[in-house]
Design an enzyme around this catalytic site. Structure first.
Site, PDB file in Angstrom:
ATOM      1  N   HIS A   1      14.950 -12.166 -30.238  1.00 23.42           N
ATOM      2  CA  HIS A   1      14.405 -11.438 -29.086  1.00 23.42           C
ATOM      3  C   HIS A   1      14.286 -12.305 -27.834  1.00 23.42           C
ATOM      4  O   HIS A   1      13.241 -12.925 -27.626  1.00 23.42           O
ATOM      5  CB  HIS A   1      13.018 -10.899 -29.443  1.00 23.42           C
ATOM      6  CG  HIS A   1      13.047  -9.753 -30.390  1.00 23.42           C
ATOM      7  ND1 HIS A   1      13.146  -8.438 -29.988  1.00 23.42           N
ATOM      8  CD2 HIS A   1      12.997  -9.719 -31.743  1.00 23.42           C
ATOM      9  CE1 HIS A   1      13.150  -7.651 -31.054  1.00 23.42           C
ATOM     10  NE2 HIS A   1      13.063  -8.397 -32.121  1.00 23.42           N
TER      11      HIS A   1
ATOM     12  N   GLU B   1      13.773 -11.298 -24.881  1.00 22.52           N
ATOM     13  CA  GLU B   1      12.755 -10.751 -23.973  1.00 22.52           C
ATOM     14  C   GLU B   1      11.352 -11.230 -24.336  1.00 22.52           C
ATOM     15  O   GLU B   1      10.425 -11.114 -23.549  1.00 22.52           O
ATOM     16  CB  GLU B   1      12.834  -9.217 -23.952  1.00 22.52           C
ATOM     17  CG  GLU B   1      12.133  -8.495 -25.086  1.00 22.52           C
ATOM     18  CD  GLU B   1      12.915  -8.502 -26.402  1.00 22.52           C
ATOM     19  OE1 GLU B   1      13.916  -9.236 -26.510  1.00 22.52           O
ATOM     20  OE2 GLU B   1      12.508  -7.788 -27.341  1.00 22.52           O
TER      21      GLU B   1
ATOM     22  N   CYS C   1      18.175  -6.852 -31.510  1.00 20.64           N
ATOM     23  CA  CYS C   1      17.553  -6.429 -32.764  1.00 20.64           C
ATOM     24  C   CYS C   1      18.007  -5.020 -33.152  1.00 20.64           C
ATOM     25  O   CYS C   1      19.157  -4.830 -33.516  1.00 20.64           O
ATOM     26  CB  CYS C   1      16.028  -6.548 -32.646  1.00 20.64           C
ATOM     27  SG  CYS C   1      15.185  -6.548 -34.235  1.00 20.64           S
TER      28      CYS C   1
END
Lengths: 244, 81
Positions: free
Chosen positions: A211, A213, A94
């Protein structure tokens, strides 16, 4: 590097003023076998204790001027540049992707979403290249789903650069529908060629808007992000890395 | 010395902000086209902080590498005084 001795690789998660996915990254990475993450403040100048670097998401320097434009000049970025040149893994998520583009470590730029709206959603992605150090674990998995959250995620590059990225298999992730077809409706931000993630020429720097994560724990709904981090683990355990 | 830097999207780059502004202009009954939204950055430099002959190069460097992104934007630099 003696990764084999420790059975662990150390990842630096760089914390810029305004990063907000830094702790998510550390938490996600430390939940996985074989990796150990540590926060590194952007004023640091060395990454010699690490095997890989993650530039996390957020709004470094409040996105002033352009997202990533000021973070690019943070003291740590010289070390990140050296790291990338040495062929070590660098992952930009990002805002991290935006910083890598601003720093010239990846081609092109990320501009305002075509809708002008901040998009917070889950999107389908096609893994276009599974022969990278970030995607080797995807195996039979072609279409995945990851969260996105950005206002400036529209990938732009000139025709020549796009052609080169496509030809060299450096478009790693592409926005698609659930059947794996890249159409206008499945492009959340207006990115050229539905591009969600790209690789540098050497193959050791990946930038992506989604994302991973945020997709590591089952109780959060999606776990495809694990495959990216586990691919990195595999890379650190590979002969290619251990004898380099 | 006063410095004035104008930054705007390159002609080939889509400018969704410009398009939104065009739409809004219709409310005024104005049919316009090719609207580009950019930004202006102004600052001052005290005399003696940098050698006179280096100033222009330095300002172009700053405009190109920090104030604009050459992949998507053009800049125009004006120096007064």
């Amino acid at each position: 590097m003696q990764v084999g001795y420790r059975s662990i690789a150390r990842l630096a998660v760089v914390q810029f003023p305004g990063s907000n996915c830094d702790m998510d990254c550390v938490w996600a990475i430390n939940s996985l076998l074989g990796l150990k993450a540590k926060l590194v403040w952007h004023k640091e100048t060395k990454l010699s204790d690490f095997d890989g670097v993650v530039l996390p998401g957020g709004f470094s320097y409040g996105d002033y001027l352009r997202p990533g434009a000021i973070a690019r000049f943070s003291p740590i970025m010289d070390a990140v540049r050296d790291f990338a040149e040495e062929g070590k893994p660098v992952l930009g998520i990002c805002n991290g992707f935006q910083i890598l583009c601003e720093a010239g470590l990846l081609p092109g730029a990320l501009v305002r979403n075509r809708s002008l709206r901040f998009v917070c959603d889950r999107v389908w992605l096609k893994v276009e290249n599974k022969k990278t150090i970030f995607t080797s674990r995807f195996g039979e998995v072609d279409v995945i789903r990851l969260p996105i959250a950005h206002g400036d995620g529209c990938y732009y590059a000139d025709e020549a650069t796009l052609g080169q990225l496509e030809k060299e298999g450096r478009v790693v992730f592409r926005y698609v529908n659930r059947d794996g077809v890249a159409d206008v409706a499945s492009n959340p931000n207006g990115s050229c060629n539905n591009i969600a993630g790209i690789l540098n020429e050497k193959g050791n720097v990946l930038g992506l808007m989604p994302h991973p994560e945020r997709a590591v724990f089952e109780n959060l709904g999606l776990t495809y992000g694990r495959l990216i981090f586990n691919s990195i683990v595999d890379y650190f355990l590979s002969d290619e890395y251990r004898w380099s | 010395m006063k410095v004035h830097v104008e930054v705007k999207p390159k002609s080939g780059v889509l400018d969704p902000q410009g398009n939104a502004v065009l739409e809004a202009m219709r409310h005024f009954g104005l049919e316009a086209r090719n609207c580009r939204v950019g930004k202006i950055i102004e600052f001052e430099i005290a005399d003696g902080t940098i050698r006179r002959e280096e100033i222009e190069n330095k300002l172009h460097e700053v405009s190109r590498d920090l104030l604009s992104n050459p992949v998507i934007e053009d800049y125009k630099l004006q120096i007064e005084g």
